[in-house]
Design an enzyme around this catalytic site. Structure first.
Site: not given
Ligand code: NAD
Length: 249
Positions: A58, A159, A194
């Site tokens: 990306v 983050y 996840t």
């Protein structure tokens, strides 16, 4: 906007929240393109959904441009962009051995999570403005931040900073793209089950879930996907970051 027949472009769609969103939108009749740096995962999800798989990073202008063009050749111009590609990483600023957090690692996390989101938003919008609006809107962008944007952990400065950046770009992007009838919203998830979290020991995951006031568990990727579908379908939702965290603070 209704998803039936609409071309949707999901970054990070090879895994976790992105894959669940791709599945939920495909179930609504959308034509799905999955972009992921993991070729195998992108192909797995795209094959399941009879969609298009793009192996790309990306952060690359060239790769994302080529991916959007390939998706467009198969499905027409994408009207929905879901930005789910992201990376984590925990490390204190200074560890006990006096090792300092490497600047390159900080910049890589900012580059993927924030730069990658911005890169996809701008290249997606560039193509989308070439087609007419459907009714009162032309398209929808959904970004993924995190509750860390508001309350980051001490061992996750880059983050948290990257996700705060994603929250920060949401309203100005919605204002900027309003002229083109493109809505921009962001989901800020708490802890979701996840592959990102499945790598942690089960006991630790259980503890994280128990910290959530109600329901006291990790979120299911399908719950994230359900909100993403709703954002597309609700034309009044714009410029907003929505926490999806069971009241976790
Ligand atoms: P995941 O690791 O299951 O999926 C992320 C996907 O992004 C992977 O398939 C990976 O290959 C892809 N990716 C990573 N870097 C990329 C790059 N440079 N170019 C293209 N693809 C790339 O993680 P997930 O839990 O589904 O996370 C999705 C998003 O949600 C991330 O942005 C993450 O930060 C955010 N988030 C997740 C949680 C959670 O608890 N799972 C909580 C808050 C926010």
């Amino acid at each position: 906007m209704q998803l039936n027949g609409v071309a949707v472009f999901v970054t990070g769609g090879g895994s976790g929240l992105g894959a669940a969103t791709a599945r939920a939108m495909a179930a609504k009749g959308a034509k799905i393109t999955v972009l992921d740096q993991s070729k195998g995962n992108a192909e797995k999800v795209a094959t399941e959904l009879r969609g298009v798989a793009i192996e790309a990073d990306v952060t690359s202008e060239e790769q994302v441009k080529a991916g959007l063009a390939e998706a467009e050749a198969a499905h027409g111009v994408a009207r929905v962009l879901v930005n789910c590609a992201g990376i984590g990483g925990t490390q204190r600023l200074l560890d006990r051995d006096g090792i300092i957090y490497p600047l390159e690692k900080f910049l890589r996390i900012i580059s993927v999570n924030l730069g990658g989101t911005f890169n996809c938003v701008r290249l997606f919008a560039q193509r989308l403005v070439s087609v007419e609006a459907i009714g009162e809107e032309r398209g929808v962008i959904i970004n993924t931040a995190s509750v860390a944007a508001f309350e980051g952990r001490g061992d996750g400065i880059p983050y948290a900073a990257s996700k705060a950046g994603v929250v920060g770009l949401t309203l100005p992007a919605a204002r900027d793209l309003a002229e083109y009838k493109i809505r921009v919203n962001t989901i800020a998830p708490g802890s979701f089950e996840t592959p990102l979290l499945l790598g942690l020991p089960e006991e630790y995951r259980k503890r994280i879930g128990e910290l959530v006031p109600h329901p006291a568990r990790l979120g299911h990727a399908s719950e994230f996907a359900g909100l993403a579908v709703h954002i597309v379908e609700n034309g009044m939702l714009n410029g907003e970051t929505i926490r999806l965290d069971g009241a976790y603070r």
